[in-house]
Design a protein around this motif. Structure first.
Motif, mmCIF file in Angstrom:
data_model
loop_
_atom_site.group_PDB
_atom_site.id
_atom_site.type_symbol
_atom_site.label_atom_id
_atom_site.label_comp_id
_atom_site.label_asym_id
_atom_site.label_seq_id
_atom_site.Cartn_x
_atom_site.Cartn_y
_atom_site.Cartn_z
ATOM 1 N N GLY A 98 0.813 -1.206 0.000
ATOM 2 C CA GLY A 98 0.000 0.000 0.000
ATOM 3 C C GLY A 98 0.848 1.259 0.000
ATOM 4 N N ARG A 99 1.914 1.238 0.772
ATOM 5 C CA ARG A 99 2.812 2.397 0.814
ATOM 6 C C ARG A 99 3.553 2.582 -0.507
ATOM 7 N N ALA A 100 3.928 1.476 -1.142
ATOM 8 C CA ALA A 100 4.723 1.556 -2.366
ATOM 9 C C ALA A 100 3.881 1.812 -3.611
ATOM 10 N N PHE A 101 2.711 1.180 -3.677
ATOM 11 C CA PHE A 101 1.943 1.226 -4.918
ATOM 12 C C PHE A 101 0.522 1.762 -4.748
ATOM 13 N N GLY A 102 0.105 2.049 -3.510
ATOM 14 C CA GLY A 102 -1.283 2.410 -3.255
ATOM 15 C C GLY A 102 -1.743 3.646 -4.004
ATOM 16 N N ARG A 123 -5.518 3.483 -5.545
ATOM 17 C CA ARG A 123 -6.984 3.415 -5.523
ATOM 18 C C ARG A 123 -7.476 3.098 -4.114
ATOM 19 N N LYS A 124 -8.357 3.933 -3.615
ATOM 20 C CA LYS A 124 -8.885 3.744 -2.270
ATOM 21 C C LYS A 124 -9.835 2.550 -2.229
ATOM 22 N N LEU A 125 -9.709 1.752 -1.175
ATOM 23 C CA LEU A 125 -10.556 0.572 -1.031
ATOM 24 C C LEU A 125 -11.939 0.938 -0.493
ATOM 25 N N ALA A 126 -11.972 1.632 0.611
ATOM 26 C CA ALA A 126 -13.240 2.034 1.240
ATOM 27 C C ALA A 126 -13.028 3.393 1.902
ATOM 28 N N PRO A 127 -12.919 4.458 1.115
ATOM 29 C CA PRO A 127 -12.593 5.779 1.682
ATOM 30 C C PRO A 127 -13.625 6.285 2.670
ATOM 31 N N HIS A 128 -14.866 5.788 2.582
ATOM 32 C CA HIS A 128 -15.911 6.217 3.502
ATOM 33 C C HIS A 128 -15.723 5.629 4.895
ATOM 34 N N ILE A 129 -14.842 4.620 4.991
ATOM 35 C CA ILE A 129 -14.585 3.972 6.284
ATOM 36 C C ILE A 129 -13.143 4.169 6.722
ATOM 37 N N SER A 130 -12.205 3.846 5.834
ATOM 38 C CA SER A 130 -10.783 3.905 6.170
ATOM 39 C C SER A 130 -10.015 4.464 4.979
ATOM 40 N N PRO A 131 -9.766 5.763 4.953
ATOM 41 C CA PRO A 131 -9.127 6.399 3.803
ATOM 42 C C PRO A 131 -7.724 5.880 3.501
ATOM 43 N N GLY A 132 -7.060 5.270 4.480
ATOM 44 C CA GLY A 132 -5.694 4.826 4.274
ATOM 45 C C GLY A 132 -5.564 3.503 3.551
ATOM 46 N N LYS A 133 -6.626 2.727 3.477
ATOM 47 C CA LYS A 133 -6.547 1.404 2.862
ATOM 48 C C LYS A 133 -6.752 1.507 1.350
ATOM 49 N N THR A 134 -5.950 0.766 0.606
ATOM 50 C CA THR A 134 -6.003 0.825 -0.841
ATOM 51 C C THR A 134 -6.233 -0.552 -1.446
ATOM 52 N N VAL A 135 -6.678 -0.559 -2.686
ATOM 53 C CA VAL A 135 -6.867 -1.812 -3.419
ATOM 54 C C VAL A 135 -5.529 -2.512 -3.595
#
Length: 273
Positions: free
Chosen positions: A160-164, A166-178
């Protein structure tokens, strides 16, 4: 932050491995129960139980519940409960990713969140205790489950840090990515290869890979569920007991979903003897 996170992990990981492999199941259940009770304390806070004495009473009642569940762990209804819980965690992932449910700041008691959290904590504890007590390679399988979620979490963090992007669930956790989820799934596949190598389960390599990757995917729902509760409470972490990791729930949120789902999968596949 990363240095503190790694230092905490280096201290806790050997202790966790020793507990899983070195303790008999009753003592493992007791130690895991203490950890889960810490999660109950934090859940009470996240759910709006502001009074410390009431939260302490909640912890005591839950401790009694775990004691009764340990005595009942061999009953048929327990297997059914774990299987329903595994299916529930899969549904949880689908619903949270759908975007139809967004956290809103809550005031007062969040009774539905508290009840669901207590069910999740008790079910995860019960699943892990049952897995540990399995006749064939129980402690080893429990350790594998822990390593599976740890490796997946690390894969998600670094990818996620290297390639993130696209947001996975920005409405819940903006830091998590696909991209972070893909990294977690790769980690799950690598761990599945290790499980194939050790031959602890009478399942084909393809089935084991699918089970491990599915478990990792469902564990993402556990992470999102806890993030949902924290967003409703307006908190960044569930607690501060673990430097670099936050609270107990911050550390075990993925395992809450992974434990019941992994064990339910093994049950349905007839892999446990």
């Amino acid at each position: 932050m990363l240095k503190t996170r790694l230092l905490t992990a280096l201290i806790l990981a050997p202790l966790a491995i020793w507990a899983v492999l070195g303790l008999p199941t009753p003592w493992f259940a007791l130690l895991l129960g203490v950890i889960v009770l810490g999660g109950v304390w934090e859940l009470g806070n996240l759910s709006g139980v502001e009074s410390a004495p009431i939260r302490f009473l909640l912890v005591l009642i839950f401790a009694l519940t775990l004691w009764m569940l340990f005595a009942a762990r061999g009953m048929d209804w327990v297997d059914t409960f774990i299987q329903f819980l595994g299916a529930g965690w899969l549904l949880n992932l689908i619903l949270l990713l759908s975007g139809r449910f967004a956290p809103e700041i809550r005031k007062g008691l969040n009774l539905p969140g508290l009840i669901m959290g207590l069910v999740a904590l008790s079910g995860a504890w019960l699943a892990m205790v049952k897995l540990h007590g399995t006749a064939d390679h129980g402690p080893q399988l429990m350790l594998f489950l822990m390593l599976l979620t740890w490796v997946a979490d690390s894969g998600a963090y670094f990818s996620g840090r290297a390639f993130g992007r696209r947001k996975l669930a920005p409405h819940i956790s903006p830091g998590k990515t696909v991209e972070g989820v893909f990294g977690a799934l790769v980690g799950g596949a690598v761990m599945a290869a290790a499980l194939v190598w050790f031959q602890w389960l009478p399942l084909s390599p393809v089935v084991l890979v699918l089970l491990c990757v599915s478990t990792v995917l469902v564990s993402v729902g556990g992470d999102l569920w806890e993030s949902f509760l924290k967003r409703e409470k307006g908190m960044k972490d569930s607690g501060n007991i673990l430097p670099g990791h936050g609270g107990v729930l911050d550390r075990i949120d993925a395992q809450l979903a992974a434990g019941p789902f992994f064990l339910a999968g093994l049950m349905l596949l007839g892999a446990l003897r």
